[in-house]
Motif scaffolding. Sequence first.
Motif, PDB file in Angstrom:
ATOM      1  N   HIS A   1      36.721  27.921  43.343  1.00  0.00           N
ATOM      2  CA  HIS A   1      36.166  26.915  44.264  1.00  0.00           C
ATOM      3  C   HIS A   1      36.305  27.418  45.695  1.00  0.00           C
ATOM      4  O   HIS A   1      37.414  27.723  46.152  1.00  0.00           O
ATOM      5  N   GLU A   2      35.177  27.561  46.394  1.00  0.00           N
ATOM      6  CA  GLU A   2      35.145  27.963  47.801  1.00  0.00           C
ATOM      7  C   GLU A   2      35.934  29.242  48.067  1.00  0.00           C
ATOM      8  O   GLU A   2      36.758  29.333  48.964  1.00  0.00           O
ATOM      9  N   GLY A   3      35.696  30.239  47.211  1.00  0.00           N
ATOM     10  CA  GLY A   3      36.305  31.549  47.434  1.00  0.00           C
ATOM     11  C   GLY A   3      37.758  31.660  47.012  1.00  0.00           C
ATOM     12  O   GLY A   3      38.401  32.657  47.312  1.00  0.00           O
ATOM     13  N   ARG A   4      38.300  30.666  46.308  1.00  0.00           N
ATOM     14  CA  ARG A   4      39.694  30.715  45.853  1.00  0.00           C
ATOM     15  C   ARG A   4      39.748  30.494  44.346  1.00  0.00           C
ATOM     16  O   ARG A   4      38.872  29.824  43.760  1.00  0.00           O
TER      17      ARG A   4
ATOM     18  N   PRO B   1      33.794  31.417  33.692  1.00  0.00           N
ATOM     19  CA  PRO B   1      33.315  32.792  33.441  1.00  0.00           C
ATOM     20  C   PRO B   1      33.329  33.664  34.689  1.00  0.00           C
ATOM     21  O   PRO B   1      33.505  34.883  34.585  1.00  0.00           O
ATOM     22  N   SER B   2      33.148  33.076  35.871  1.00  0.00           N
ATOM     23  CA  SER B   2      33.135  33.884  37.096  1.00  0.00           C
ATOM     24  C   SER B   2      34.518  34.403  37.451  1.00  0.00           C
ATOM     25  O   SER B   2      34.647  35.242  38.339  1.00  0.00           O
ATOM     26  N   CYS B   3      35.552  33.869  36.797  1.00  0.00           N
ATOM     27  CA  CYS B   3      36.928  34.302  37.090  1.00  0.00           C
ATOM     28  C   CYS B   3      37.444  35.310  36.081  1.00  0.00           C
ATOM     29  O   CYS B   3      38.575  35.784  36.217  1.00  0.00           O
ATOM     30  N   ALA B   4      36.660  35.619  35.052  1.00  0.00           N
ATOM     31  CA  ALA B   4      37.167  36.424  33.943  1.00  0.00           C
ATOM     32  C   ALA B   4      37.654  37.792  34.392  1.00  0.00           C
ATOM     33  O   ALA B   4      38.666  38.296  33.912  1.00  0.00           O
ATOM     34  N   SER B   5      36.977  38.421  35.337  1.00  0.00           N
ATOM     35  CA  SER B   5      37.314  39.793  35.729  1.00  0.00           C
ATOM     36  C   SER B   5      38.299  39.867  36.893  1.00  0.00           C
ATOM     37  O   SER B   5      38.642  40.955  37.341  1.00  0.00           O
ATOM     38  N   VAL B   6      38.761  38.720  37.396  1.00  0.00           N
ATOM     39  CA  VAL B   6      39.708  38.720  38.514  1.00  0.00           C
ATOM     40  C   VAL B   6      41.064  39.195  38.023  1.00  0.00           C
ATOM     41  O   VAL B   6      41.584  38.698  37.017  1.00  0.00           O
ATOM     42  N   LYS B   7      41.651  40.163  38.722  1.00  0.00           N
ATOM     43  CA  LYS B   7      42.942  40.705  38.310  1.00  0.00           C
ATOM     44  C   LYS B   7      44.087  40.001  39.016  1.00  0.00           C
ATOM     45  O   LYS B   7      44.015  39.742  40.225  1.00  0.00           O
ATOM     46  N   THR B   8      45.142  39.707  38.261  1.00  0.00           N
ATOM     47  CA  THR B   8      46.354  39.073  38.791  1.00  0.00           C
ATOM     48  C   THR B   8      47.564  39.789  38.206  1.00  0.00           C
ATOM     49  O   THR B   8      47.420  40.583  37.259  1.00  0.00           O
TER      50      THR B   8
ATOM     51  N   THR C   1      52.865  19.052  36.305  1.00  0.00           N
ATOM     52  CA  THR C   1      51.648  19.806  36.632  1.00  0.00           C
ATOM     53  C   THR C   1      52.017  20.943  37.579  1.00  0.00           C
ATOM     54  O   THR C   1      52.646  20.714  38.618  1.00  0.00           O
ATOM     55  N   VAL C   2      51.636  22.147  37.179  1.00  0.00           N
ATOM     56  CA  VAL C   2      51.849  23.324  38.022  1.00  0.00           C
ATOM     57  C   VAL C   2      50.482  23.812  38.482  1.00  0.00           C
ATOM     58  O   VAL C   2      49.578  24.029  37.663  1.00  0.00           O
ATOM     59  N   ARG C   3      50.335  23.968  39.820  1.00  0.00           N
ATOM     60  CA  ARG C   3      49.061  24.416  40.384  1.00  0.00           C
ATOM     61  C   ARG C   3      49.286  25.704  41.171  1.00  0.00           C
ATOM     62  O   ARG C   3      50.215  25.787  41.987  1.00  0.00           O
ATOM     63  N   ILE C   4      48.444  26.676  40.926  1.00  0.00           N
ATOM     64  CA  ILE C   4      48.484  27.951  41.643  1.00  0.00           C
ATOM     65  C   ILE C   4      47.080  28.217  42.186  1.00  0.00           C
ATOM     66  O   ILE C   4      46.089  28.049  41.466  1.00  0.00           O
ATOM     67  N   SER C   5      47.024  28.598  43.468  1.00  0.00           N
ATOM     68  CA  SER C   5      45.729  28.995  44.036  1.00  0.00           C
ATOM     69  C   SER C   5      45.941  30.204  44.930  1.00  0.00           C
ATOM     70  O   SER C   5      46.985  30.358  45.560  1.00  0.00           O
ATOM     71  N   PHE C   6      44.913  31.048  44.973  1.00  0.00           N
ATOM     72  CA  PHE C   6      44.969  32.250  45.813  1.00  0.00           C
ATOM     73  C   PHE C   6      43.542  32.735  46.034  1.00  0.00           C
ATOM     74  O   PHE C   6      42.623  32.387  45.267  1.00  0.00           O
ATOM     75  N   PRO C   7      43.309  33.530  47.084  1.00  0.00           N
ATOM     76  CA  PRO C   7      41.957  34.046  47.321  1.00  0.00           C
ATOM     77  C   PRO C   7      41.565  35.047  46.250  1.00  0.00           C
ATOM     78  O   PRO C   7      42.419  35.751  45.703  1.00  0.00           O
TER      79      PRO C   7
END
Length: 594
Positions: free
Chosen positions: A512-515, A472-479, A575-581
């Motif tokens: 997780h940890e700001g990402r 839920p904390s990621c719902a409003s993050v724009k990509t 498995t495809v993994r994507i991470s970003f700040p």
Amino acid sequence: MNARPVFKSRTTLFGRLLLYFLVVLIVPLGLFSAYYALIGGRNQERYLKNQTLNLVLNDADQVSTVLETYRHKAYQLSTDPLVVSILRTDRLSSDSPESRFLYQLLFSTMRGDTYLASANLVSNSGKVRISTHTFPEVYDLRYHGNTWDMNSIISQNEDVSPTASLISIRGHRTADNGKQVVASILRRVYDEDGTNLGYLVLDLYAEALSGQVNQDQLLDDLLLVDTKEFYATSLLQSDDYGTFDKFPFLSELKGNYRQAALRTGTSITAISQIPGTSLYLAGSVNAVPFEESLDRWFFAFSITMLIGTFLALVLSLLFSRSISRPIRDLAHRMGEVEDGKLQSKEVTSAISEFAKLEHSFNLMVRQIASLLELTREEQQKLSEAERKALESQMNPHFLFNTLNTIKALAKLHGEQEIYTITVKLGKLLRSTIDNHESECTLEESMNLIDSYLTIQKLRFGDKLVTDVFLDPSCASVKTPKLIIQPLVENAIIHGLEPKRGEWRVTVRVERHEGRIFITVQDNGVGFPPGTLPDNLDELANSTHVGVYNIYRRLLLKYGRKMHLSIDSKTGEGTTVRISFPDDASDAKGVTHEL
């Protein structure tokens, strides 16, 4: 055509260049003149003081080395068993073996130095008197004991430790061989019981010290100074010695004897303690020749600068004119172009930069003329393109209207699956053709995934198992739009459809940890190593357009803070993994793995 604007009168380029040349020329001259007038003299005096002090310091080290050498010789002789034995018996016959051995000892110890110093040995009674030269009368203890003669070093030995050496310059005199004694070193001779038996005195001639100092011959005088007795003797002029009354500049030091340098009349005087002793070395340099030399140099420099200034004025005039003329001509032709005269005129300049500028201007004029010719054709093409764009906007509306008709019929006839597929397909289509926004929230992306997977479940039934999770904390993050749905589509088409058995697709979005971490995983057929290149930039020329498109859009937004990895094993899945700040402004680069 608009009239050319009227500019107020301003300084020409020629005038500015001439002014700048003159400023560049005059400012350094003015600064130099002001510097010399204000602090040049003080700096010159400071420089002379430093140089004089350095010379005195170097000479003090040399004198210390000489004194330490002779002090060591005095120690060797005063502690030699033969010397102690002879002084204990207090008698010595000139033809005895002891006399011969003692002379051998003295000359052996003073080997090579007999023309620079003399060694003198005397017992307390004065009966034993031995010297490498003629024994000095001042050390003869048979008559007066030296206690009353303050110029005798023996009378001064009560001021030092019994086992230490005493260095004195008060006994300055002319020896029997005509040499000037400038310093003396005394050591007491003791037996094993600590009884004082007599004295050993080394007299140093002027040559012993003067030959080691003032090697550059820059000092006018160099004095060996005893600040306790206020006594001094010159090492360069051995006839000059006595109390400070004979050397007035020493009185001007006013007790500041430790590495001091000051102006004394027309001279610069520096003084430094001789290491390892209580004596000092004072040197003086006449400052007048240096000041006169500097004044002559400054006068010659001033004359040269006056001539140079006149030549610089003439050269500045010529240089300014040579630089401003091409600019003036170019400005004139620009004015003609501004009036509508689009005619190029090649003008060659001797300055390569100006020649390039003129060539570029003429090329620009020709291009402007060509562009004006093409403008009419481009205007016609623009009108045609606008008409086609308006027509193309009707196609999506027609498709949406058709889907709405199918949805209405499916609902009317109770075809729930057809109705659901139509609704989900409409959402997918609206998301893909909506070009007003280039970004969307992760909640919108996951809703799109839900629509797509709903359609696929209706197609494949219970064979397809999905696991979708959105923090839920990621719902409003724009990509960027469409970075997850193509990966899910690839997982089903390329990973699951060729596989038998149960199909499983997992989509997770977590913080997780700001990402932000996005994971798309399937249990499909996978692909062997080497299918994708190590560097994702190479996908631009491959058939993997979807993956490259996702990679490039993430790269443009997050830069080096973005991480993209694709792990696959044949027969086990991909498995495809994507991470970003979660803050895109923090991005500065890109990393990726396969």
